[in-house]
Design a protein around this motif. Structure first.
Motif, short mmCIF file in Angstrom:
data_model
loop_
_atom_site.label_atom_id
_atom_site.label_comp_id
_atom_site.label_asym_id
_atom_site.label_seq_id
_atom_site.Cartn_x
_atom_site.Cartn_y
_atom_site.Cartn_z
N ARG A 1 0.77 -1.12 0.01
CA ARG A 1 0.03 -0.11 0.02
C ARG A 1 1.04 1.23 0.06
O ARG A 1 2.09 1.21 0.43
N LEU A 2 0.51 2.37 -0.44
CA LEU A 2 1.22 3.60 -0.65
C LEU A 2 0.23 4.75 -0.32
O LEU A 2 -0.78 5.01 -0.49
N ALA A 3 0.95 5.42 0.70
CA ALA A 3 0.25 6.90 1.21
C ALA A 3 1.08 7.75 0.80
O ALA A 3 2.22 8.01 1.04
N LEU A 4 0.46 8.77 -0.02
CA LEU A 4 1.21 10.05 -0.76
C LEU A 4 0.55 11.21 0.32
O LEU A 4 -0.71 11.69 0.03
N LEU A 5 1.33 11.88 1.09
CA LEU A 5 1.16 13.18 1.89
C LEU A 5 1.45 14.35 0.97
O LEU A 5 2.94 14.55 1.27
N ASP A 6 0.93 15.34 0.42
CA ASP A 6 1.16 16.55 -0.06
C ASP A 6 2.45 16.12 -0.94
O ASP A 6 3.56 16.78 -0.88
N ALA A 7 2.62 15.32 -1.77
CA ALA A 7 3.66 14.48 -2.49
C ALA A 7 3.98 15.18 -3.78
O ALA A 7 2.96 15.85 -4.54
N THR A 8 5.25 15.11 -4.00
CA THR A 8 5.56 15.36 -5.47
C THR A 8 5.37 14.35 -6.21
O THR A 8 4.86 13.10 -5.79
N GLY A 9 5.49 14.20 -7.69
CA GLY A 9 5.38 13.23 -8.43
C GLY A 9 4.71 13.73 -9.81
O GLY A 9 4.64 12.77 -10.89
N LEU A 10 4.27 14.77 -9.76
CA LEU A 10 3.60 15.11 -10.76
C LEU A 10 4.39 16.21 -11.57
O LEU A 10 5.50 17.17 -11.11
N ASP A 11 4.29 16.25 -13.14
CA ASP A 11 5.41 17.09 -13.74
C ASP A 11 5.07 18.23 -14.11
O ASP A 11 4.56 18.90 -14.98
N LEU A 12 5.05 19.01 -12.67
CA LEU A 12 4.50 20.53 -12.59
C LEU A 12 5.64 21.18 -11.82
O LEU A 12 6.50 20.93 -11.11
N PRO A 13 5.66 22.68 -12.40
CA PRO A 13 6.87 23.45 -11.66
C PRO A 13 6.36 23.61 -10.29
O PRO A 13 5.19 23.74 -9.63
N GLY A 14 7.46 23.76 -9.37
CA GLY A 14 7.24 24.07 -7.84
C GLY A 14 7.10 25.67 -7.55
O GLY A 14 6.99 26.43 -8.52
N THR A 15 7.14 26.08 -6.29
CA THR A 15 7.12 27.57 -6.21
C THR A 15 8.35 28.24 -6.60
O THR A 15 9.06 27.41 -6.81
N TRP A 16 8.53 29.70 -6.65
CA TRP A 16 9.45 30.28 -7.16
C TRP A 16 10.54 30.02 -6.27
O TRP A 16 11.87 29.95 -6.87
N MET A 17 10.34 29.78 -5.10
CA MET A 17 11.45 29.57 -4.12
C MET A 17 12.51 28.26 -4.52
O MET A 17 13.49 28.17 -4.39
N TRP A 18 11.49 27.33 -4.80
CA TRP A 18 12.18 26.10 -5.02
C TRP A 18 12.69 25.87 -6.45
O TRP A 18 13.57 25.43 -6.60
N GLU A 19 12.04 26.65 -7.45
CA GLU A 19 12.36 26.57 -8.83
C GLU A 19 13.69 27.30 -8.78
O GLU A 19 14.71 26.94 -9.62
N SER A 20 14.14 28.58 -7.89
CA SER A 20 15.40 29.31 -7.96
C SER A 20 16.46 28.45 -7.51
O SER A 20 17.57 28.89 -7.80
N LEU A 21 16.36 27.31 -6.80
CA LEU A 21 17.31 26.52 -6.41
C LEU A 21 18.09 25.77 -7.58
O LEU A 21 19.11 25.31 -7.45
N LYS A 22 17.16 25.80 -8.59
CA LYS A 22 17.70 24.98 -10.06
C LYS A 22 18.78 26.05 -10.73
O LYS A 22 19.55 25.48 -11.41
N LEU A 23 18.99 27.32 -10.21
CA LEU A 23 19.99 27.93 -10.92
C LEU A 23 21.42 27.81 -10.15
O LEU A 23 21.26 28.16 -9.14
N PRO A 24 22.39 27.60 -11.16
CA PRO A 24 23.64 27.71 -10.37
C PRO A 24 23.93 29.11 -9.58
O PRO A 24 23.49 30.04 -10.05
N VAL A 25 24.87 28.98 -8.62
CA VAL A 25 25.19 29.95 -7.99
C VAL A 25 24.11 30.31 -6.77
O VAL A 25 24.32 30.23 -5.64
N VAL A 26 22.85 30.72 -7.39
CA VAL A 26 21.69 30.91 -6.74
C VAL A 26 21.29 30.00 -5.83
O VAL A 26 21.00 30.10 -4.57
N GLY A 27 21.23 28.74 -6.21
CA GLY A 27 20.72 27.51 -5.53
C GLY A 27 21.71 27.44 -4.40
O GLY A 27 21.28 27.23 -3.25
N GLU A 28 23.10 27.32 -4.67
CA GLU A 28 23.95 26.94 -3.85
C GLU A 28 23.90 27.76 -2.39
O GLU A 28 24.06 27.64 -1.20
#
Length: 330
Positions: free
Chosen positions: A175-202
């Motif tokens: 059985r599998l319980a998903l609580l407010d889970a990722t797994g959909l091919d959708l963008p995150g919030t701007w804060m999390w998306e910004s971590l994808k940028l080199p330098v900015v994320g680190e």
């Protein structure tokens, strides 16, 4: 009467003064770039959390399962059919503190920190922090503790990892319980998306590892602010100061590809409980409904007055739903 030769001389502007400002600005910019690059790639914040002695772990008892990937940190309680709770992404086993005793009434419960989370010690220097690596880690832990098949639950990132593992190894997940889970091919919030940028994320992750920043993060995720106690903040914050966990945060944000996971949802045969906080500001509640629409065997429960970490925010209804759902696991 002023004669021509009595006119006071006009002070000529020095040509070098005009040319100096561009050089000063260029030097200042170069210094700023150098400081930023050093902050991103040279500087490491102090691992202040190493000195913290967890009251929760003192009571629950830390264990380690040694594998070629990592020495997996986990806690264990109860007896019966196995249930494995994956630490929410970015935190540790403290994320399931209220579910451990509740589920242990009927099950053998394992709460585990995957690589880059909590107190697990990574051993594989080439660990990729992508979906293949994280699902392999789940299987490695299960093998190490002798669990062939179990019910799985995850929150946020760890919900996505649990889902991907169930899709790849359906015979190992009852059985599998998903609580407010990722797994959909959708963008995150701007804060999390910004971590994808080199330098900015680190730089952003390093600067967010302080205790006050973690407290703000916890309060932003939870509706019931009174549950964000000083002890919870300390438990949440301490492992977030570990250098490997800091590195894992921005690498996971850059490398986790949920496209294949979403495409596989209609073929996912594992029974799934989709449990979601209605006031989630990280993974909006509309995503819960999308999971329920795409999964062929899904039960949807939306919790009012709860945010992104419902197991911490609203433990009583979460425990009730999990106990009922896992009662049929085996």
């Amino acid at each position: 009467m002023v004669r021509p030769d009595d006119t006071p001389p006009t002070r000529a502007r020095r040509p070098g003064r005009r040319r100096r400002w561009p050089r000063v600005l260029a030097a200042a910019l170069a210094l700023l770039v150098a400081v930023t690059l050093f902050g991103a790639y040279g500087w490491q914040p102090a691992e202040d959390g190493r000195a913290f002695r967890s009251p929760f772990l003192a009571q629950a008892g830390s264990r380690y399962a040694d594998t070629p990937i990592a020495a997996f940190h986990y806690v264990k309680a109860g007896s019966g059919s196995p249930v494995i709770l994956l630490s929410p992404g970015g935190t540790s086993v403290i994320g399931w503190k209220d579910q451990l005793p509740a589920l242990a009434r009927d099950h053998t419960v394992y709460v585990v920190d995957l690589p880059g989370q909590g107190y697990t010690r990574l051993k594989d220097p080439g660990f990729a922090y992508d979906l293949d690596a994280m699902t392999a880690a789940v299987g490695s832990f299960m093998d190490a503790v002798g669990v062939r098949r179990a019910a799985l639950a995850g929150n946020s990132w760890s919900g996505g990892w649990a889902l991907a593992f169930a899709q790849r190894h359906p015979a190992r997940v009852s059985r599998l319980a998903l609580l407010d889970a990722t797994g959909l091919d959708l963008p995150g919030t701007w804060m999390w998306e910004s971590l994808k940028l080199p330098v900015v994320g680190e730089l952003a992750v390093k600067l967010s590892s302080g205790r006050s920043a973690v407290e703000s993060l916890a309060e932003g995720m939870m509706v019931n602010k009174e549950r964000v106690t000083a002890q919870l903040v300390d438990e949440w914050w301490a492992p977030m100061t570990f250098h490997e966990n800091i590195r894992a945060t921005y690498l996971l944000e850059r490398r986790l590809d949920w496209g294949p996971t979403e495409r596989a949802l209609p073929a996912t045969r594992t029974p799934v409980l989709v449990l979601w906080g209605e006031q989630d500001t990280v993974q909006p509640v509309e995503r819960a409904r999308r999971f329920a629409e795409l999964l062929p065997d899904a039960r949807l429960e939306i919790l009012k007055g709860c945010g992104h970490a419902p197991q911490l925010d609203c433990p009583e209804p979460v425990n009730r739903h999990l106990r009922a759902f896992f009662a049929a696991s085996g």
